[in-house]
Design an enzyme around this catalytic site. Structure first.
Site, PDB file in Angstrom:
ATOM      1  CG  ASP A 199      -1.833   1.161   1.317  1.00  0.00           C
ATOM      2  OD1 ASP A 199      -2.725   1.247   0.466  1.00  0.00           O
ATOM      3  OD2 ASP A 199      -1.668   1.999   2.224  1.00  0.00           O
TER       4      ASP A 199
ATOM      5  CD  GLU B 167      -2.555   2.330  -3.358  1.00  0.00           C
ATOM      6  OE1 GLU B 167      -3.572   3.025  -3.477  1.00  0.00           O
ATOM      7  OE2 GLU B 167      -1.911   2.265  -2.288  1.00  0.00           O
TER       8      GLU B 167
END
Length: 877
Positions: A546, A599
């Site tokens: 993330d 990401e």
């Protein structure tokens, strides 16, 4: 606690006894004869044994009357004050104080275990300090005063350090230790009434020194393996002495920790139930280099760490304590003394299990799960992920079916995902987090699956069930930042430790959290080992990392003046780059078949390039296996949100992705981020009435599945949920209830998703060359006036699949498209306008044959009837 007067008297007696012994030895021993050899080691050992002491006392020349009288007075005073109570198997006669005192005096006079004669020093005639300070005598040891009587009680310095939690080496003063005259035993047991040493037939009660300290001196030649019998007001407990054990970490472990290279860090830090030196218990260890002291607090000591100080293992910054008899299920935290002397109670950063939030304690845990996914793991690494079918169902475990545990989810989730044909699930963060509204993206327990849904072994059961159903498991991993909770990682040992010491570098500007200090070896080790931990301990098949962009740039969400350039004057976070490269290289080396996914929302060069291959920017690749294509997601959703009549002006938003499609290995994500916070659900982004919204959604999903790249769809979107996702209640499953009037509309979209995955997995053209330009050719990419997109996908053998999307709400009859001339006929394998999906039923039931008329730069062409707001897939018949 011994009254001050009595204690002073006891010290005075010890001093007088030492003086008397010295005087007696001067008169009887004198100087050594010329050529006399010193006593052998064996002789000295026999002298210091109880039997040897008695024999030595009997054979020694008679002392002068003054020394004899002094010794007798000393014995009487010691018997009266009883500074050390070492009654072994005392009988009924011990009840009489006078008899007990007489017996003690007689025993001291006969054996004198703590002041045995040793070789006299010729220069000992001169006595510069005939009346030494009592406190100094009490603290003397074997090195400083071999002739002195050792007071077994701790000196004031060690007492204060232990009581205030600032002792770095409690094992050096607690437990059993050799001293002149025997073995001294010391214990720190707050609230205890008495402590007795047990070893074989030995049973010796220690003296109560006050404040929970107990001590005694036994006339033994070596420290025995012993236990403690501890009596409290209402109970008596027999236990091992925690301070008789060697460290549970070896030199190699400490070296690797210091170097930041311990790839299985969880096996040496945290709480580990184990058998150590033949005794069962739990080894506790924690990295806290700035602490003045660390103590262990938990349910086993009523959260008072006074009696459980940990030892510092040198420059490693690691503190360690093996606690016998402590097992699984116990709650614990670390009581850390900060550099300023204040205390903080912290959860274990390496805890493998935690309490259910909002409770914050760590839990002692050992896994007993037996895996059944050997077949899955054996074939997992057979085909590289970027060359294999890869369609992902993203979900939030706690709200997918609210109220279900890990094991209950294992009964439902694998069957549901397998029925829909997804190859993988992606779990939003499962690591422990205090605030449910963060969805797991603000982690406090990096090594513990959230206790909200069960134990770590329960989570393993879920992963195992998915594997046995043929479904891979990805999980979101959050190494970018952590929350500021005062019981967790923030200023863990009183100073910035896991976070950067520069406040501007530490504070995350968007989420109110703290960023990790990726430049510190131990912090990188903590995170790299964590990535390995999930893959090895929980058989996770992939980590979706993330917020990578927030790690890579020093100026991320920061204004000028709020960040400092790197050593080259740039804005790249070189420490974060090195960390990500190390993490990826380590995971891929240790866990074949695992994939890491970034990401990353910028155009950073080489996210999925090998770490040892430098790019135009001079950096080696970050080493990820896949990258989320945030640009495709943003552009395509922007296009779909426009009314069809306006889409002609945004046509490039659907084609621009092919300009950079092969710059990285991409995943096309329609994730949770796109259906929350006012962004509306996927179907609600589509313009028009309810029929047009569903039709556009179906057409978009088929366009997405045919586009180069892997697919990801968030839960609820597979059946056209109209509302945004909420972690409080999860997907609106009631939309699929047959009693609901519009159930068929939602079921139709779900049926399409199932068929998309079925055809996708059976058609290598849609996934085999996702990262190779040879796998894609435009047929028509500039039909902006028609809102039409057509392209060919090819597998490694050259077999094509034709995808045509008509994103206008009108039927286009006899629409001519260029086609290869080596395909005799095309067969429609999927049509999102099929009546079964809720469409208008415009289809091609018969094979479509190409005509020799060239079009779109190709030697042949086909004429198709394009359904409204639909995507059609055709394959060679």
């Amino acid at each position: 606690m011994t009254p001050p007067k009595k204690k002073a008297t006891a010290k005075k007696a010890v001093t007088k006894k030492a003086a008397a012994d010295k005087a007696a030895r001067k008169k009887t021993t004198g100087k050594k004869a010329a050529g006399e050899k010193p006593a052998s080691k064996k002789a000295r050992a026999e002298e210091t044994s109880p039997a040897g002491a008695t024999a030595a006392a009997a054979a020694a020349p008679k002392a002068e009357p003054e020394a004899e009288a002094a010794a007798a007075a000393t014995a009487e005073e010691i018997a009266a004050t009883k500074p050390v109570s070492l009654l072994v198997d005392a009988g009924p006669e011990a009840a009489e104080p006078e008899a007990a005192a007489a017996a003690a005096a007689e025993e001291v006079a006969a054996t004198q275990p703590v002041s045995l004669p040793v070789d006299a020093d010729p220069e000992a005639e001169a006595d510069p300090d005939p009346d030494p300070d009592p406190d100094a005598v009490a603290d003397l040891d074997a090195d400083s005063a071999p002739d002195a009587v050792v007071d077994p009680a701790l000196g004031p310095v060690d007492r204060e350090r232990l009581l205030h939690g600032t002792h770095h080496d409690p094992h050096s003063v607690l437990g059993a230790h050799p001293v002149p005259g025997g073995i001294v035993f010391r214990a720190l047991r707050p609230y205890a009434r008495s402590v007795t040493v047990l070893s074989g037939d030995l049973r010796a009660e220690l003296h109560d020194d006050g404040d929970g300290f107990f001590s005694g001196l036994l006339p033994l030649t070596e420290a025995p393996v012993h236990r403690l019998l501890v009596t409290y007001e209402s109970s008596t407990v027999e236990t091992e002495d925690a301070y008789r054990f060697l460290p549970t970490l070896g030199d190699l472990d400490l070296h690797l920790i210091g170097e930041g290279r311990h790839e299985q860090l969880w096996t040496v830090l945290g709480a580990r139930p184990t058998t150590h030196q033949g005794v069962s218990g739990t080894a506790f260890s924690v990295w806290a280099p700035n602490a003045r002291g660390v103590r262990l607090a938990g349910t086993f000591n009523f959260w008072d760490g006074t009696g459980y100080p940990m030892r510092s293992l040198g420059s490693s910054g690691v503190w360690e304590l093996f606690v016998p008899g402590i097992g699984e299920g116990e709650l614990y935290k670390f009581d850390i003394t900060r550099p300023d002397g204040s205390h903080t109670l912290r959860a274990d950063p390496m805890a493998r299990r935690t309490e259910v939030p909002p409770a914050t304690s760590s839990v002692v845990h050992a896994s007993h799960y037996e895996w059944g996914d050997e077949e899955w793991l054996a074939r997992r690494a057979g085909i590289p992920v970027h060359e294999a079918p890869f369609s992902v169902y993203e979900l939030h475990l706690a709200s997918w079916r609210p109220g279900l545990t890990y094991r209950q989810l294992a009964d439902q989730l694998p069957a549901y995902v397998r029925d829909l044909g997804f190859t993988h699930v992606e779990l939003m963060p499962v690591a422990e987090h205090p605030f449910g509204g963060s969805w797991g993206y603000q982690v406090t327990g990096f090594y513990a699956p959230t206790a909200r849904l069960g134990t770590p072994d329960d989570f393993k059961y879920l992963v195992d069930a998915l594997h046995r159903a043929g479904i891979g498991v990805l999980m979101d991993w959050v190494p970018a930042h952590f929350p500021r909770d005062e019981w967790a990682l923030a200023e863990f040992d009183g100073r910035p430790l896991y976070e950067h010491e520069d406040p501007l570098r530490a504070a995350h500007p968007d989420w109110g959290t703290l960023e990790f200090d990726f430049g510190r070896r131990e912090v990188r080790n903590f995170l790299v080992a964590n990535a390995v931990y999930w893959c090895e301990e929980f058989h996770i098949d992939g980590l979706r990392v993330d917020a990578v962009a927030s790690m890579l740039y020093l100026d991320y969400s920061r204004e000028p003046g709020q960040w400092t350039p790197n050593e080259h004057g740039g804005r790249e976070n070189l420490d974060a780059v090195a960390f990500l490269q190390e993490m990826n290289a380590t995971v891929y080396r240790r866990s074949p078949g695992v994939v890491t996914i970034a990401e990353e929302s910028t155009a950073w060069d080489g996210v999925t390039r090998a770490t040892h291959h430098a790019g135009p920017s001079g950096f080696g690749g970050l080493g990820f296996g896949l990258k989320w294509n945030m640009g495709w997601m943003h552009d395509s959703l922007e296009y779909m949100s426009h009314e069809p009549v306006h889409r002609r002006y945004h046509h490039h938003e659907m084609t621009f992705s092919m300009v950079y499609a092969y710059s990285e290995n991409y995943v096309l994500p329609i994730s949770h981020d796109e259906v929350v916070h006012g962004k509306r659900s996927l179907v609600s982004k589509m313009p028009g009435d309810w029929w047009q919204q569903r039709a556009a959604l179906r057409a978009y999903l088929a366009f997405m599945w045919a586009h180069p790249g892997k697919q990801l769809l968030f839960m609820g979107q597979e059946f056209a949920q109209g509302a945004e996702w909420s972690e409080a209640h999860g997907p609106d499953w009631w939309l699929l209830d047959p009693a609901y009037g519009a159930e068929a509309d939602h079921r139709g979209v779900r049926d399409l998703v199932r068929d998309l995955n079925t055809v996708y997995r059976a058609a290598p053209a849609l996934w085999q060359q996702d990262t190779d330009p040879a796998g894609f050719q435009w047929v028509v990419g500039d039909a902006a006036e028609d809102n039409v997109f057509a392209f060919l996908r090819y597998d490694a053998e050259g077999s094509p699949l034709l995808s045509v999307s008509n994103l206008s709400p009108v039927v286009r009859h006899d629409y001519r498209l260029g086609a290869p001339d080596d395909v005799p006929a095309w067969h429609e394998v999927l049509n999102t306008d099929a009546a079964g999906y809720g469409g208008s039923g415009v289809a091609h039931p018969d094979p479509v044959k190409p005509e020799p008329q060239g079009h779109h730069g190709r030697p042949a062409s086909v004429r198709l009837t394009l359904p409204p707001l639909a995507t059609v897939w055709l394959r060679p018949a």
